[in-house]
Design a protein around this motif. Structure first.
Motif, PDB file in Angstrom:
ATOM      1  N   GLY A  22      35.522  -6.036   8.380  1.00 29.97           N
ATOM      2  CA  GLY A  22      34.258  -5.605   7.780  1.00 29.97           C
ATOM      3  C   GLY A  22      33.437  -4.788   8.760  1.00 29.97           C
ATOM      4  N   ARG A  23      33.344  -5.250   9.982  1.00 33.02           N
ATOM      5  CA  ARG A  23      32.601  -4.514  11.016  1.00 33.02           C
ATOM      6  C   ARG A  23      33.278  -3.174  11.314  1.00 33.02           C
ATOM      7  N   TYR A  24      34.615  -3.197  11.415  1.00 31.95           N
ATOM      8  CA  TYR A  24      35.372  -1.964  11.679  1.00 31.95           C
ATOM      9  C   TYR A  24      35.180  -0.956  10.547  1.00 31.95           C
ATOM     10  N   PHE A  25      35.276  -1.413   9.294  1.00 36.41           N
ATOM     11  CA  PHE A  25      35.105  -0.520   8.154  1.00 36.41           C
ATOM     12  C   PHE A  25      33.671   0.002   8.074  1.00 36.41           C
ATOM     13  N   GLU A  26      32.698  -0.853   8.364  1.00 40.62           N
ATOM     14  CA  GLU A  26      31.289  -0.429   8.341  1.00 40.62           C
ATOM     15  C   GLU A  26      31.043   0.727   9.304  1.00 40.62           C
ATOM     16  N   LYS A  27      31.732   0.690  10.419  1.00 43.60           N
ATOM     17  CA  LYS A  27      31.550   1.733  11.435  1.00 43.60           C
ATOM     18  C   LYS A  27      32.403   2.967  11.158  1.00 43.60           C
ATOM     19  N   GLY A  28      33.049   3.015  10.004  1.00 44.32           N
ATOM     20  CA  GLY A  28      33.789   4.208   9.622  1.00 44.32           C
ATOM     21  C   GLY A  28      35.219   3.958   9.215  1.00 44.32           C
ATOM     22  N   GLY A  29      35.833   2.915   9.711  1.00 42.62           N
ATOM     23  CA  GLY A  29      37.212   2.610   9.333  1.00 42.62           C
ATOM     24  C   GLY A  29      38.191   3.653   9.830  1.00 42.62           C
ATOM     25  N   PRO A  30      39.360   3.728   9.199  1.00 41.50           N
ATOM     26  CA  PRO A  30      40.356   4.712   9.613  1.00 41.50           C
ATOM     27  C   PRO A  30      39.796   6.133   9.461  1.00 41.50           C
ATOM     28  N   LYS A  31      40.030   6.948  10.450  1.00 43.89           N
ATOM     29  CA  LYS A  31      39.448   8.308  10.449  1.00 43.89           C
ATOM     30  C   LYS A  31      40.099   9.221   9.419  1.00 43.89           C
ATOM     31  N   GLU A  32      41.402   9.061   9.217  1.00 40.84           N
ATOM     32  CA  GLU A  32      42.123   9.919   8.279  1.00 40.84           C
ATOM     33  C   GLU A  32      42.539   9.127   7.042  1.00 40.84           C
ATOM     34  N   ILE A  33      42.546   9.789   5.898  1.00 40.51           N
ATOM     35  CA  ILE A  33      43.028   9.181   4.670  1.00 40.51           C
ATOM     36  C   ILE A  33      44.527   8.953   4.840  1.00 40.51           C
ATOM     37  N   ASN A  34      44.962   7.739   4.566  1.00 48.22           N
ATOM     38  CA  ASN A  34      46.378   7.417   4.708  1.00 48.22           C
ATOM     39  C   ASN A  34      46.779   6.398   3.666  1.00 48.22           C
ATOM     40  N   MET A  45      40.533   7.613  -2.139  1.00 51.02           N
ATOM     41  CA  MET A  45      41.396   8.567  -1.444  1.00 51.02           C
ATOM     42  C   MET A  45      41.253  10.000  -1.976  1.00 51.02           C
ATOM     43  N   LYS A  46      40.232  10.258  -2.788  1.00 49.01           N
ATOM     44  CA  LYS A  46      40.019  11.605  -3.341  1.00 49.01           C
ATOM     45  C   LYS A  46      39.756  12.628  -2.242  1.00 49.01           C
ATOM     46  N   ASN A  47      38.876  12.274  -1.304  1.00 48.64           N
ATOM     47  CA  ASN A  47      38.546  13.180  -0.203  1.00 48.64           C
ATOM     48  C   ASN A  47      37.926  12.374   0.937  1.00 48.64           C
ATOM     49  N   TRP A  51      36.386   8.487   0.998  1.00 47.76           N
ATOM     50  CA  TRP A  51      37.079   7.579   1.924  1.00 47.76           C
ATOM     51  C   TRP A  51      36.070   6.874   2.833  1.00 47.76           C
ATOM     52  N   GLU A  52      35.174   7.642   3.432  1.00 46.65           N
ATOM     53  CA  GLU A  52      34.180   7.067   4.341  1.00 46.65           C
ATOM     54  C   GLU A  52      33.182   6.186   3.595  1.00 46.65           C
ATOM     55  N   PHE A  53      32.732   6.641   2.432  1.00 42.13           N
ATOM     56  CA  PHE A  53      31.784   5.869   1.636  1.00 42.13           C
ATOM     57  C   PHE A  53      32.384   4.520   1.243  1.00 42.13           C
ATOM     58  N   ALA A  54      33.627   4.538   0.759  1.00 46.43           N
ATOM     59  CA  ALA A  54      34.282   3.302   0.320  1.00 46.43           C
ATOM     60  C   ALA A  54      34.425   2.313   1.472  1.00 46.43           C
ATOM     61  N   HIS A  55      34.785   2.797   2.653  1.00 40.11           N
ATOM     62  CA  HIS A  55      34.957   1.903   3.794  1.00 40.11           C
ATOM     63  C   HIS A  55      33.628   1.302   4.244  1.00 40.11           C
ATOM     64  N   ILE A 104      39.592 -10.028  -3.102  1.00 40.69           N
ATOM     65  CA  ILE A 104      39.992  -9.245  -4.279  1.00 40.69           C
ATOM     66  C   ILE A 104      38.768  -8.794  -5.060  1.00 40.69           C
ATOM     67  N   ALA A 105      37.790  -9.669  -5.204  1.00 46.02           N
ATOM     68  CA  ALA A 105      36.580  -9.333  -5.962  1.00 46.02           C
ATOM     69  C   ALA A 105      35.758  -8.235  -5.294  1.00 46.02           C
ATOM     70  N   SER A 106      35.927  -8.030  -3.992  1.00 43.82           N
ATOM     71  CA  SER A 106      35.154  -6.993  -3.305  1.00 43.82           C
ATOM     72  C   SER A 106      35.510  -5.592  -3.783  1.00 43.82           C
ATOM     73  N   VAL A 107      36.633  -5.452  -4.459  1.00 38.95           N
ATOM     74  CA  VAL A 107      37.036  -4.149  -4.995  1.00 38.95           C
ATOM     75  C   VAL A 107      36.081  -3.718  -6.111  1.00 38.95           C
ATOM     76  N   LEU A 108      35.642  -4.665  -6.935  1.00 37.76           N
ATOM     77  CA  LEU A 108      34.802  -4.319  -8.093  1.00 37.76           C
ATOM     78  C   LEU A 108      33.485  -3.649  -7.709  1.00 37.76           C
ATOM     79  N   PRO A 109      32.664  -4.231  -6.834  1.00 38.74           N
ATOM     80  CA  PRO A 109      31.413  -3.539  -6.498  1.00 38.74           C
ATOM     81  C   PRO A 109      31.653  -2.243  -5.712  1.00 38.74           C
ATOM     82  N   THR A 110      32.723  -2.191  -4.946  1.00 37.96           N
ATOM     83  CA  THR A 110      33.006  -0.966  -4.190  1.00 37.96           C
ATOM     84  C   THR A 110      33.390   0.154  -5.139  1.00 37.96           C
ATOM     85  N   GLU A 111      34.251  -0.131  -6.092  1.00 36.04           N
ATOM     86  CA  GLU A 111      34.641   0.902  -7.064  1.00 36.04           C
ATOM     87  C   GLU A 111      33.458   1.314  -7.934  1.00 36.04           C
TER      88      GLU A 111
END
Length: 125
Positions: A22-34, A45-47, A51-55, A104-111
């Motif tokens: 959670g902390r890693y993703f908050e700070k940006g997560g993976p730099k490239e879409i993969n 994964m659209k752009n 990618w950054e917003f979702a993380h 699993i439920a964290s996907v719903l508010p993120t989407e």
């Protein structure tokens, strides 16, 4: 007592993982879409922007829920201190199920947040 300690450690793996990622993703997560690591859904994964917003959004959820889950797990297992191994094992299984449900439920508010912030092509509204 040894089984109780083992179950405590095993039950804390998911909350600590949620806090760390959670902390890693908050700070940006993976730099490239993969397609291997990160919050990977068709919308995220659209752009690069989606990618950054979702993380960041999912990271915030995981970080907060990880701490809540950590506290709930410790309290529940402290209440089971000295109980029979069957009781501790059953309660631990229920705790792990609840922790996985939170992930699993964290996907719903993120989407939902992605769809609110971006159109279907990944452009900001």
């Amino acid at each position: 007592m040894g089984f109780w300690v083992y179950m405590l450690v095993m039950n804390l793996l998911i909350p600590f993982t949620m806090i760390g990622f959670g902390r890693y993703f908050e700070k940006g997560g993976p730099k490239e879409i993969n397609g291997v690591f990160g919050y990977r859904t068709p919308m995220s994964m659209k752009n690069k922007d989606t990618w950054e917003f979702a993380h960041k959004h999912c990271g915030r959820i995981w970080y907060i829920c990880g701490w809540i889950s950590l506290a709930a797990t410790v309290v529940c297992l402290l209440l089971l201190l000295g109980k029979d191994e069957d009781v501790v094992g059953t309660a631990s299984s229920i705790l792990v199920g609840a922790q996985l449900a939170v992930i699993i439920a964290s996907v719903l508010p993120t989407e939902r947040a992605l769809r609110k912030e971006f159109d279907k092509n990944g452009n900001r509204r």
